[in-house]
Motif scaffolding. Structure first.
Motif, PDB file in Angstrom:
ATOM      1  N   ASP A  39       0.758  -1.161   0.078  1.00  0.00           N
ATOM      2  CA  ASP A  39       0.141   0.042  -0.019  1.00  0.00           C
ATOM      3  C   ASP A  39       0.883   1.328  -0.066  1.00  0.00           C
ATOM      4  OD1 ASP A  39      -2.033  -1.667   0.039  1.00  0.00           O
ATOM      5  OD2 ASP A  39      -2.783  -1.223   2.063  1.00  0.00           O
ATOM      6  N   VAL A  40       2.001   1.383   0.875  1.00  0.00           N
ATOM      7  CA  VAL A  40       2.818   2.547   0.752  1.00  0.00           C
ATOM      8  C   VAL A  40       3.335   3.017  -0.629  1.00  0.00           C
ATOM      9  CG1 VAL A  40       4.890   3.290   1.734  1.00  0.00           C
ATOM     10  CG2 VAL A  40       3.209   2.250   3.329  1.00  0.00           C
ATOM     11  N   ILE A  41       4.030   1.761  -1.414  1.00  0.00           N
ATOM     12  CA  ILE A  41       4.613   1.972  -2.464  1.00  0.00           C
ATOM     13  C   ILE A  41       3.621   2.637  -3.414  1.00  0.00           C
ATOM     14  CG2 ILE A  41       5.932   0.864  -4.440  1.00  0.00           C
ATOM     15  CD1 ILE A  41       7.644   1.512  -2.087  1.00  0.00           C
ATOM     16  N   LEU A  42       2.337   1.815  -3.520  1.00  0.00           N
ATOM     17  CA  LEU A  42       1.235   2.193  -4.424  1.00  0.00           C
ATOM     18  C   LEU A  42       0.855   3.565  -4.028  1.00  0.00           C
ATOM     19  CD1 LEU A  42      -1.055   1.700  -6.334  1.00  0.00           C
ATOM     20  CD2 LEU A  42      -2.271   0.725  -4.616  1.00  0.00           C
ATOM     21  N   ILE A  75       4.704  10.352   2.711  1.00  0.00           N
ATOM     22  CA  ILE A  75       5.477  11.564   2.324  1.00  0.00           C
ATOM     23  C   ILE A  75       7.012  11.166   2.398  1.00  0.00           C
ATOM     24  CG2 ILE A  75       5.923  13.783   2.651  1.00  0.00           C
ATOM     25  CD1 ILE A  75       3.057  14.333   3.612  1.00  0.00           C
ATOM     26  N   GLU A  76       7.327  10.565   3.554  1.00  0.00           N
ATOM     27  CA  GLU A  76       8.856  10.240   4.000  1.00  0.00           C
ATOM     28  C   GLU A  76       9.132   8.934   3.014  1.00  0.00           C
ATOM     29  OE1 GLU A  76      11.449   8.142   7.383  1.00  0.00           O
ATOM     30  OE2 GLU A  76       9.549   8.973   7.667  1.00  0.00           O
ATOM     31  N   ALA A  77       8.329   7.950   2.624  1.00  0.00           N
ATOM     32  CA  ALA A  77       9.005   7.017   1.615  1.00  0.00           C
ATOM     33  C   ALA A  77       9.073   7.807   0.179  1.00  0.00           C
ATOM     34  CB  ALA A  77       7.819   5.919   1.723  1.00  0.00           C
ATOM     35  N   SER A  78       8.301   8.746  -0.238  1.00  0.00           N
ATOM     36  CA  SER A  78       8.430   9.308  -1.331  1.00  0.00           C
ATOM     37  C   SER A  78       9.593  10.007  -1.697  1.00  0.00           C
ATOM     38  CB  SER A  78       7.152  10.454  -1.522  1.00  0.00           C
ATOM     39  OG  SER A  78       7.461  11.591  -0.624  1.00  0.00           O
ATOM     40  N   GLY A  79      10.425  10.344  -0.606  1.00  0.00           N
ATOM     41  CA  GLY A  79      11.637  11.002  -0.723  1.00  0.00           C
ATOM     42  C   GLY A  79      12.881  10.177  -1.338  1.00  0.00           C
ATOM     43  N   ASP A  80      12.600   8.708  -1.218  1.00  0.00           N
ATOM     44  CA  ASP A  80      13.472   7.973  -1.722  1.00  0.00           C
ATOM     45  C   ASP A  80      13.405   7.761  -3.450  1.00  0.00           C
ATOM     46  OD1 ASP A  80      14.523   7.229   0.627  1.00  0.00           O
ATOM     47  OD2 ASP A  80      12.867   5.294   0.943  1.00  0.00           O
ATOM     48  N   THR A  88       2.367  10.951   7.072  1.00  0.00           N
ATOM     49  CA  THR A  88       3.773  11.253   6.909  1.00  0.00           C
ATOM     50  C   THR A  88       4.509  10.047   6.527  1.00  0.00           C
ATOM     51  OG1 THR A  88       3.762  10.105   9.433  1.00  0.00           O
ATOM     52  CG2 THR A  88       3.555  12.588   8.814  1.00  0.00           C
ATOM     53  N   SER A  89       4.154   8.687   6.666  1.00  0.00           N
ATOM     54  CA  SER A  89       4.899   7.614   6.216  1.00  0.00           C
ATOM     55  C   SER A  89       4.953   7.711   4.686  1.00  0.00           C
ATOM     56  CB  SER A  89       4.240   6.342   6.631  1.00  0.00           C
ATOM     57  OG  SER A  89       3.071   5.889   6.124  1.00  0.00           O
TER      58      SER A  89
END
Length: 439
Positions: free
Chosen positions: A258-261, A341-346, A338-339
């Motif tokens: 879900d986070v990557i999606l 948004i934080e993951a999108s930084g990569d 926030t998780s």
């Protein structure tokens, strides 16, 4: 020339931005009805129509290129034939969709995993909105014809009118008459036919003199129809490749969690925003390149292409800087997770490369459509999309989601690069010497 480009590009950009508003308005209205299944139904139904109408987008693109060339030749008889031919084919396709609506719906829900409640409301939304197919596909023909006639203002007026009608009608049906999803669907349906009626009214008022050039005998002539379907079949298969890449990008992200999606979906909004702007300049390329080719105006064509690419370079650099400075803030407006948004930084640096990697693909698409060089456009898409899948499967084990973004950026770059090569090398061998690359 810059003035001509902007007169065509700016209204097209405004039209592009209004397109997703139809879906957003529907979601916003049902979002206040108190059940998540209503929102899911609109999302699923909207996705089905986006795929269906996207596939038949060749009715707009092919019409634009052929009309602009006939306009450049001052062949008013052919200009008129192209409009009636395109709208007529759009109506025929839409009648086929109406006949096949139940098999289409059944096949769709075989592939889409949704709850019983969402399926029930989505089916209701689909069975109402599918009756708007003649209006949507007929309007594709009008929109492409207006652009080919160097008039992108009318499609903008029509798009704005459709949104206003949709808002008013949907609000009345839902909050005055007490309807639910069916009220939103009826509002969308009425807005679609309002757009078609407005297009016809504008044509009668401002282009009514072309009625004198209607030639019913030559409308469905063999050679003209062969060219019509040759151009449009190339665009059709090119669109299938585009749909395959886009669908694969989304589904592959979903398989990674879900986070990557969520990250991929949010970051793609930045690409979508950029695409709305570049599509406007691509439409200008369709209209002007076709016009100059029809008129065999080599000097005008070269100048047009040069200036389009100067605009493209300037805009892509501006968007790169804009995203570098404020892109993450924009993501914060879309979600407070926030998780995510934080993951999108990569992955954010891939987004920064999109404008410079992708702008030429949009511009060359417009120029090739104006030149009706659709076979070459299809070849470039086949190479680019094939490379996309090869690169992903070569690197996904070691790079994960980064492989997906790398493959996507390679796909965008190859589309533009292949079209530049074909324009420079192959187009000069077709007997159209005035199409030589200006670079």
């Amino acid at each position: 020339m810059n003035k001509k480009i902007l007169q065509l590009a700016i209204p097209s950009i405004i039209s592009n931005i209004t397109v997703p508003l139809l879906g957003l308005i529907d979601v916003a209205i049902v979002g206040h009805l108190g059940a998540a299944s209503y929102i899911g139904a609109i999302a699923v139904g909207g996705m089905l129509f986006n795929i269906i109408y996207w596939i038949f987008g060749f009715l707009r693109m092919g019409t634009s290129g052929m009309t602009s060339q006939a306009y450049g030749k001052r062949d008013l008889t052919e200009v008129t034939r192209i409009l009636f031919r395109s709208v007529g084919v759009g109506f025929l396709i839409s009648f086929g969709l109406l006949i096949l609506q139940y098999p289409i719906l059944k096949a769709a829900f075989t592939l889409i995993d949704a709850t019983v409640e969402v399926k029930r409301w989505a089916s209701l939304y689909f069975t109402i909105c599918i009756w708007g197919a003649p209006a949507v596909l007929g309007l594709y023909g009008f929109a492409g014809w207006f652009i080919g006639m160097q008039n992108s203002r009318f499609p903008m007026f029509i798009a704005i009118t459709q949104n206003i009608v949709n808002i008013v009608a949907s609000l009345c049906f839902v909050f005055v008459l007490g309807m639910k999803v069916e009220g939103v669907a009826l509002g969308t349906l009425i807005a679609q036919y309002a757009g078609l009626f407005m297009a016809f009214a504008l044509w009668l008022k401002y282009y009514g003199r072309l009625k004198a050039y209607i030639d019913w005998n030559g409308l469905w002539g063999g050679e003209a129809m062969r060219r019509f379907f040759s151009v449009n079949s190339d665009i059709f298969f090119r669109t299938l490749c585009l749909v395959a890449v886009t669908t694969f990008f989304t589904s592959t992200g979903a398989r990674q969690g879900d986070v990557i999606l969520a990250v991929n979906t949010l970051l793609m909004q930045l690409f979508t925003l950029f695409s709305y702007i570049m599509d406007g300049f691509a439409y200008a390329g369709e209209a002007l390149a076709g016009r100059f080719i029809g008129a065999k105006n080599d000097v005008g064509l070269r100048k047009c292409v040069r200036l389009l690419f100067l605009w493209g370079i300037g805009l892509s650099l501006s968007f790169t800087i804009l995203y570098a400075l404020g892109g993450k803030g924009f993501l914060g407006l879309l979600t407070n997770d926030t998780s995510v948004i934080e993951a999108s930084g990569d992955y954010f640096y891939w987004v920064l490369a999109i404008p410079l990697c992708g702008f030429s693909a949009f511009l060359w698409d417009g120029i090739f459509i104006g030149a009706t060089a659709t076979r070459q456009m299809l070849y470039s898409m086949l190479v680019a999309s094939g490379t996309f899948f090869i690169m992903y499967y070569l690197f996904y084990r070691s790079m994960g989601n980064h492989a997906l973004w790398m493959a996507f950026l390679t796909y965008l770059t190859l589309r533009g690069g292949m079209q530049w090569y074909l324009w420079r090398r192959q187009m000069t061998g077709t007997g159209l010497g005035f199409l030589r690359c200006p670079f």
